[in-house]
Design a protein around this motif. Structure first.
Motif, PDB file in Angstrom:
ATOM      1  N   VAL A  98      51.769  57.833  68.169  1.00 21.79           N
ATOM      2  CA  VAL A  98      50.589  57.137  67.686  1.00 21.79           C
ATOM      3  C   VAL A  98      51.032  56.038  66.740  1.00 21.79           C
ATOM      4  CG1 VAL A  98      48.448  57.394  66.370  1.00 21.79           C
ATOM      5  CG2 VAL A  98      49.144  59.171  67.982  1.00 21.79           C
ATOM      6  N   LYS A  99      50.524  54.825  66.963  1.00 23.61           N
ATOM      7  CA  LYS A  99      50.897  53.682  66.133  1.00 23.61           C
ATOM      8  C   LYS A  99      49.653  52.911  65.742  1.00 23.61           C
ATOM      9  CE  LYS A  99      55.257  52.220  68.267  1.00 23.61           C
ATOM     10  NZ  LYS A  99      55.818  51.013  68.851  1.00 23.61           N
ATOM     11  N   GLU A 100      49.812  52.083  64.720  1.00 27.22           N
ATOM     12  CA  GLU A 100      48.729  51.201  64.328  1.00 27.22           C
ATOM     13  C   GLU A 100      48.437  50.250  65.488  1.00 27.22           C
ATOM     14  OE1 GLU A 100      48.843  49.071  60.274  1.00 27.22           O
ATOM     15  OE2 GLU A 100      49.242  47.504  61.750  1.00 27.22           O
ATOM     16  N   CYS A 101      47.162  49.931  65.703  1.00 30.29           N
ATOM     17  CA  CYS A 101      46.806  49.050  66.818  1.00 30.29           C
ATOM     18  C   CYS A 101      47.364  47.660  66.575  1.00 30.29           C
ATOM     19  CB  CYS A 101      45.295  48.991  66.967  1.00 30.29           C
ATOM     20  SG  CYS A 101      44.749  47.768  68.165  1.00 30.29           S
ATOM     21  N   HIS A 102      48.090  47.144  67.552  1.00 35.92           N
ATOM     22  CA  HIS A 102      48.677  45.816  67.373  1.00 35.92           C
ATOM     23  C   HIS A 102      47.686  44.707  67.702  1.00 35.92           C
ATOM     24  CE1 HIS A 102      49.671  47.251  71.470  1.00 35.92           C
ATOM     25  NE2 HIS A 102      49.411  46.020  71.830  1.00 35.92           N
ATOM     26  N   GLY A 103      46.544  45.086  68.234  1.00 37.53           N
ATOM     27  CA  GLY A 103      45.535  44.072  68.565  1.00 37.53           C
ATOM     28  C   GLY A 103      44.755  43.640  67.332  1.00 37.53           C
ATOM     29  N   CYS A 104      44.550  44.560  66.396  1.00 35.24           N
ATOM     30  CA  CYS A 104      43.738  44.251  65.211  1.00 35.24           C
ATOM     31  C   CYS A 104      44.512  44.561  63.931  1.00 35.24           C
ATOM     32  CB  CYS A 104      42.455  45.071  65.261  1.00 35.24           C
ATOM     33  SG  CYS A 104      42.757  46.854  65.317  1.00 35.24           S
ATOM     34  N   HIS A 105      45.791  44.871  64.051  1.00 33.72           N
ATOM     35  CA  HIS A 105      46.643  45.242  62.915  1.00 33.72           C
ATOM     36  C   HIS A 105      46.019  46.376  62.113  1.00 33.72           C
ATOM     37  CE1 HIS A 105      49.122  41.860  63.936  1.00 33.72           C
ATOM     38  NE2 HIS A 105      48.040  41.103  63.955  1.00 33.72           N
ATOM     39  N   GLY A 106      45.380  47.312  62.810  1.00 29.30           N
ATOM     40  CA  GLY A 106      44.853  48.502  62.155  1.00 29.30           C
ATOM     41  C   GLY A 106      43.530  48.308  61.449  1.00 29.30           C
ATOM     42  N   HIS A 107      42.853  47.197  61.703  1.00 28.23           N
ATOM     43  CA  HIS A 107      41.556  46.987  61.053  1.00 28.23           C
ATOM     44  C   HIS A 107      40.393  47.541  61.868  1.00 28.23           C
ATOM     45  CE1 HIS A 107      43.932  43.813  58.926  1.00 28.23           C
ATOM     46  NE2 HIS A 107      43.372  44.477  57.926  1.00 28.23           N
ATOM     47  N   GLY A 108      40.606  47.716  63.140  1.00 20.64           N
ATOM     48  CA  GLY A 108      39.525  48.234  63.982  1.00 20.64           C
ATOM     49  C   GLY A 108      38.591  47.153  64.471  1.00 20.64           C
ATOM     50  N   ARG A 109      38.718  45.976  63.860  1.00  9.59           N
ATOM     51  CA  ARG A 109      37.870  44.864  64.303  1.00  9.59           C
ATOM     52  C   ARG A 109      38.762  43.640  64.506  1.00  9.59           C
ATOM     53  NH1 ARG A 109      32.658  45.957  64.044  1.00  9.59           N
ATOM     54  NH2 ARG A 109      32.018  43.791  64.151  1.00  9.59           N
ATOM     55  N   SER A 110      38.340  42.766  65.383  1.00  4.75           N
ATOM     56  CA  SER A 110      39.112  41.549  65.574  1.00  4.75           C
ATOM     57  C   SER A 110      38.198  40.344  65.441  1.00  4.75           C
ATOM     58  CB  SER A 110      39.806  41.567  66.933  1.00  4.75           C
ATOM     59  OG  SER A 110      38.838  41.742  67.941  1.00  4.75           O
ATOM     60  N   LYS A 111      38.809  39.215  65.115  1.00  6.01           N
ATOM     61  CA  LYS A 111      38.047  37.999  64.855  1.00  6.01           C
ATOM     62  C   LYS A 111      37.260  37.589  66.090  1.00  6.01           C
ATOM     63  CE  LYS A 111      40.092  34.419  62.408  1.00  6.01           C
ATOM     64  NZ  LYS A 111      40.875  33.155  62.359  1.00  6.01           N
ATOM     65  N   CYS A 112      36.015  37.209  65.907  1.00  2.00           N
ATOM     66  CA  CYS A 112      35.190  36.787  67.038  1.00  2.00           C
ATOM     67  C   CYS A 112      35.741  35.485  67.596  1.00  2.00           C
ATOM     68  CB  CYS A 112      33.741  36.604  66.582  1.00  2.00           C
ATOM     69  SG  CYS A 112      32.700  35.861  67.843  1.00  2.00           S
ATOM     70  N   SER A 113      35.962  35.457  68.901  1.00  2.00           N
ATOM     71  CA  SER A 113      36.595  34.278  69.483  1.00  2.00           C
ATOM     72  C   SER A 113      35.597  33.143  69.700  1.00  2.00           C
ATOM     73  CB  SER A 113      37.257  34.649  70.812  1.00  2.00           C
ATOM     74  OG  SER A 113      36.270  35.202  71.668  1.00  2.00           O
ATOM     75  N   VAL A 114      34.313  33.451  69.641  1.00  2.00           N
ATOM     76  CA  VAL A 114      33.304  32.402  69.866  1.00  2.00           C
ATOM     77  C   VAL A 114      33.097  31.568  68.598  1.00  2.00           C
ATOM     78  CG1 VAL A 114      30.877  31.979  70.461  1.00  2.00           C
ATOM     79  CG2 VAL A 114      32.191  33.702  71.704  1.00  2.00           C
ATOM     80  N   CYS A 115      32.943  32.234  67.459  1.00  2.00           N
ATOM     81  CA  CYS A 115      32.690  31.494  66.210  1.00  2.00           C
ATOM     82  C   CYS A 115      33.953  31.424  65.353  1.00  2.00           C
ATOM     83  CB  CYS A 115      31.557  32.148  65.428  1.00  2.00           C
ATOM     84  SG  CYS A 115      31.952  33.847  64.931  1.00  2.00           S
ATOM     85  N   HIS A 116      35.054  31.933  65.872  1.00  2.00           N
ATOM     86  CA  HIS A 116      36.348  31.940  65.167  1.00  2.00           C
ATOM     87  C   HIS A 116      36.244  32.588  63.788  1.00  2.00           C
ATOM     88  CE1 HIS A 116      37.747  29.462  68.421  1.00  2.00           C
ATOM     89  NE2 HIS A 116      36.722  28.646  68.211  1.00  2.00           N
ATOM     90  N   GLY A 117      35.394  33.603  63.694  1.00  2.00           N
ATOM     91  CA  GLY A 117      35.313  34.376  62.452  1.00  2.00           C
ATOM     92  C   GLY A 117      34.269  33.882  61.478  1.00  2.00           C
ATOM     93  N   ALA A 118      33.611  32.752  61.792  1.00  2.00           N
ATOM     94  CA  ALA A 118      32.661  32.184  60.833  1.00  2.00           C
ATOM     95  C   ALA A 118      31.324  32.938  60.840  1.00  2.00           C
ATOM     96  CB  ALA A 118      32.424  30.712  61.154  1.00  2.00           C
ATOM     97  N   GLY A 119      30.948  33.519  61.963  1.00  2.00           N
ATOM     98  CA  GLY A 119      29.652  34.197  62.029  1.00  2.00           C
ATOM     99  C   GLY A 119      28.535  33.276  62.465  1.00  2.00           C
ATOM    100  N   TRP A 120      28.812  31.997  62.540  1.00  2.00           N
ATOM    101  CA  TRP A 120      27.781  31.063  63.008  1.00  2.00           C
ATOM    102  C   TRP A 120      28.418  29.999  63.899  1.00  2.00           C
ATOM    103  CZ3 TRP A 120      28.979  26.127  61.493  1.00  2.00           C
ATOM    104  CH2 TRP A 120      29.804  25.992  60.352  1.00  2.00           C
ATOM    105  N   THR A 121      27.594  29.368  64.686  1.00  2.00           N
ATOM    106  CA  THR A 121      28.061  28.266  65.536  1.00  2.00           C
ATOM    107  C   THR A 121      27.166  27.061  65.298  1.00  2.00           C
ATOM    108  OG1 THR A 121      26.687  29.100  67.319  1.00  2.00           O
ATOM    109  CG2 THR A 121      29.001  29.718  67.399  1.00  2.00           C
ATOM    110  N   ARG A 122      27.644  25.910  65.705  1.00  2.00           N
ATOM    111  CA  ARG A 122      26.881  24.692  65.503  1.00  2.00           C
ATOM    112  C   ARG A 122      25.630  24.719  66.366  1.00  2.00           C
ATOM    113  NH1 ARG A 122      29.749  18.907  66.290  1.00  2.00           N
ATOM    114  NH2 ARG A 122      29.307  19.433  68.451  1.00  2.00           N
TER     115      ARG A 122
END
Ligand SMILES: [Zn+2]
Ligand SMILES: [Zn+2]
Ligand SMILES: [Zn+2]
Length: 253
Positions: A98-122
């Motif tokens: 068992v290892k830390e997830c390399h996709g999210c570095h163990g955070h369980g969440r990953s940055k949204c690819s649509v808004c690039h982490g901002a939470g909003w779009t133009r």
């Protein structure tokens, strides 16, 4: 082959072409029909190959609580019916970590690819200018903010990591990949017909000889020496190709 059958075949061929006329063929006088024997040799080899590879899944796996007993060892796996291609993956016991997830570095969440982490779009209507283009009034869609909440992540800027499904950890394990494949060697004896070999290989004929075994031998003493040679080549080619890397389970000729 009778004259009648030859004419029917010719007419059927013409009918399959949109602009060919059939008058000439219908009135054609058939003067001679030449009989020609063509032999086809076909070797089918069904073989199994195995390899092991690392794979991973979220930890704890969905539906199986943490600390649950490991899966039992690979069950005895019967081969599928001969000549049926298939791939099976079997998890190997005692080879998991068992290892830390390399996709999210163990955070369980990953940055949204649509808004690039901002939470909003133009805002798409005013393109971020906050005003409607025609009337120069405040954009109604975004209430003059120029922004829209990101639908993909519901404004959070991140989403559940797809790799670990939010579990933060991955279990790496070894699995056995078993592949059953079928390979065909085909040979059509020499003929004076100006026809592609693949058309002749589809012709229905009489089965002169059929044999099935774990491994077949080359044909010997067949009246057509070409067939003997082709069968020697087929058996040699298939055993060179599959005997080293896989296991031949069944052959049919
Ligand atoms: Zn987003
Ligand atoms: Zn707007
Ligand atoms: Zn993850």
């Amino acid at each position: 082959m009778t004259e009648e059958a030859a004419r029917t075949a010719l007419l059927r061929f013409l009918n399959s072409k949109c602009c060919y006329g059939s008058k000439a063929a219908g009135e054609l006088v058939i003067q001679e029909l030449k009989q020609l024997t063509v032999y086809r040799y076909r070797l089918e080899t069904f073989h199994e190959s195995r390899l092991s590879e690392w794979a991973f899944e979220p930890f704890p796996p969905a539906g199986r609580p943490r600390g649950a007993a490991p899966l039992p060892g690979p069950p005895r796996l019967p081969a599928p019916p001969p000549f049926r291609e298939r791939t099976r993956r079997l998890r190997l016991p005692h080879a998991a970590l068992v290892k830390e997830c390399h996709g999210c570095h163990g955070h369980g969440r990953s940055k949204c690819s649509v808004c690039h982490g901002a939470g909003w779009t133009r805002c798409v209507t005013c393109k971020g200018s906050r005003r409607s283009l025609k009337q120069q009034k405040r954009c109604q869609l975004c209430s003059g903010t120029g922004r829209k909440r990101c639908n993909t992540c519901s404004g959070r800027g991140s989403k559940t990591c797809a790799m670990c499904q939010g579990e933060k950890k991955l279990q790496h394990f070894k699995q056995l990949v078993i592949t059953w494949r079928n390979n065909v060697f085909e040979f059509v004896s020499a003929h004076q017909l100006d026809l592609p070999g693949e058309l002749l290989s589809r012709v229905n004929g009489e089965n002169v000889f059929r044999d099935e075994n774990v491994q077949v031998y080359p044909v010997a003493d067949f009246p057509e020496p070409e067939i003997c040679l082709a069968s020697q080549r087929a058996v040699a080619e298939h055993s060179a190709a599959f005997a080293a890397s896989s296991r031949i389970l069944q052959q049919e000729r």
